[in-house]
Design a protein around this motif. Sequence first.
Motif, PDB file in Angstrom:
ATOM      1  N   GLU A 271       0.835  -1.218   0.000  1.00  0.00           N
ATOM      2  CA  GLU A 271       0.000   0.000   0.000  1.00  0.00           C
ATOM      3  C   GLU A 271       0.861   1.257   0.000  1.00  0.00           C
ATOM      4  O   GLU A 271       0.537   2.239  -0.663  1.00  0.00           O
ATOM      5  N   GLU A 272       1.952   1.215   0.757  1.00  0.00           N
ATOM      6  CA  GLU A 272       2.837   2.393   0.794  1.00  0.00           C
ATOM      7  C   GLU A 272       3.466   2.637  -0.563  1.00  0.00           C
ATOM      8  O   GLU A 272       3.662   3.784  -0.981  1.00  0.00           O
TER       9      GLU A 272
ATOM     10  N   GLU B 205       2.122   1.805  -3.423  1.00  0.00           N
ATOM     11  CA  GLU B 205       1.052   2.308  -4.289  1.00  0.00           C
ATOM     12  C   GLU B 205       0.824   3.794  -4.069  1.00  0.00           C
ATOM     13  O   GLU B 205       0.613   4.556  -5.009  1.00  0.00           O
ATOM     14  N   ARG B 206       0.921   4.215  -2.828  1.00  0.00           N
ATOM     15  CA  ARG B 206       0.712   5.631  -2.513  1.00  0.00           C
ATOM     16  C   ARG B 206       1.790   6.484  -3.207  1.00  0.00           C
ATOM     17  O   ARG B 206       1.492   7.502  -3.811  1.00  0.00           O
TER      18      ARG B 206
ATOM     19  N   PRO C   6      -1.627   0.958  -8.954  1.00  0.00           N
ATOM     20  CA  PRO C   6      -1.754  -0.284  -8.174  1.00  0.00           C
ATOM     21  C   PRO C   6      -0.550  -1.210  -8.356  1.00  0.00           C
ATOM     22  O   PRO C   6       0.145  -1.169  -9.377  1.00  0.00           O
TER      23      PRO C   6
ATOM     24  N   ARG D 229      -0.325  -7.905  -7.290  1.00  0.00           N
ATOM     25  CA  ARG D 229       0.126  -8.856  -6.269  1.00  0.00           C
ATOM     26  C   ARG D 229      -0.023 -10.294  -6.730  1.00  0.00           C
ATOM     27  O   ARG D 229       0.204 -11.218  -5.973  1.00  0.00           O
TER      28      ARG D 229
END
Length: 326
Positions: free
Chosen positions: A199-200, A202-203, A208, A211
């Motif tokens: 998630e980090e 992606e930020r 995206p 995975r």
Amino acid sequence: MTICEILPATDAQDPALALLRAGQVIAIPTETVYGLAGDATNGVAVARIFEAKGRPRFNPLIAHVADMSMAESIGIFDPLSRKLAEAFWPGPLTLVVALRPDAGIHPLATAGLSTIALRMPRGFGAGLIAALGRPLAAPSANSSGKISATSAEAVRADLGEKIPLVVDAGSTPVGLESTILKVEDGGLRLLRPGGVPAEEIERVAGRPVDRHRRGNVESPGMLASHYAPGAAVRLCAGEVGPGEALLAFGPIRAKDADKALAILNLSDGGDLREAATNLFSYLKALDASGAKVIAVEPIPMQGLGEAINDRLSRAAAPRDMPLARS
Ligand code: AMP
Ligand code: MG
């Protein structure tokens, strides 16, 4: 038996440098787990890493760098990979990028691939690599199949008889391996979850992360096509056929070796460590000889021989077929 010393990180840089310059492998703390480090440009050092871990397979290793300029001298960074490196380095993120052909990384460290996994660690390792001026290959400091070590004592209990030095900086802060990520066709692929949450990433990347698992984490080694030279590979050759090149091993030659299109001997003296360091470059060189088939003399299944034979059987497997996990 090797006498294994544990030294606190504050006193360890000079002895660590001396051992690394001599092609030895040592255990060092990183923020993820303890690493079994060797000079990534030195084939003997890289072979010793596989030997100490007792790895039955040569999978590609992560090369650890001190700074961005060392990283750029080894890998070719697309803009997205560079952005991620700038955001997360030093730290527990490994980026797989294209390998510069002149990077000087020993092919055993990359398992002969044209890509390389790079990471900039924090702490003792960073200073050590800067002082050495060369990248360190450093998989986790544990025997193959055992769990990663997060303390110097755990390393010594497992590998103490095989390495001369463990550098102690207490328990590792992250305690799990790095996240491995690859930019592919403009998208981001997670090759291994780890210390930096997806998630980090992606930020920071603004897109995206894929995975989806395609096979094992050790994916490059799982596909025959990644390893296969253009020529067919014939194992356990007792003789050389017309138009074949010969990958030899040891002092005794296969029948009709003198008729081979080209011959390279992995180790005249039958030394498996030397053979491991020559394996990838010799396969490539024999492939370039134009032979349709590379015949390979038998290589004993002991010590590093197991990994050498694993690599060769992948090269000999039918093309474009995923190999079973092992
Ligand atoms: P380690 O044993 O912690 O050094 O982990 C190395 C991991 O990085 C293995 O799972 C490898 O498959 C992966 N790796 C290293 N080089 C590459 C590469 N060029 N492409 C994809 N994965 C890689
Ligand atoms: Mg490991």
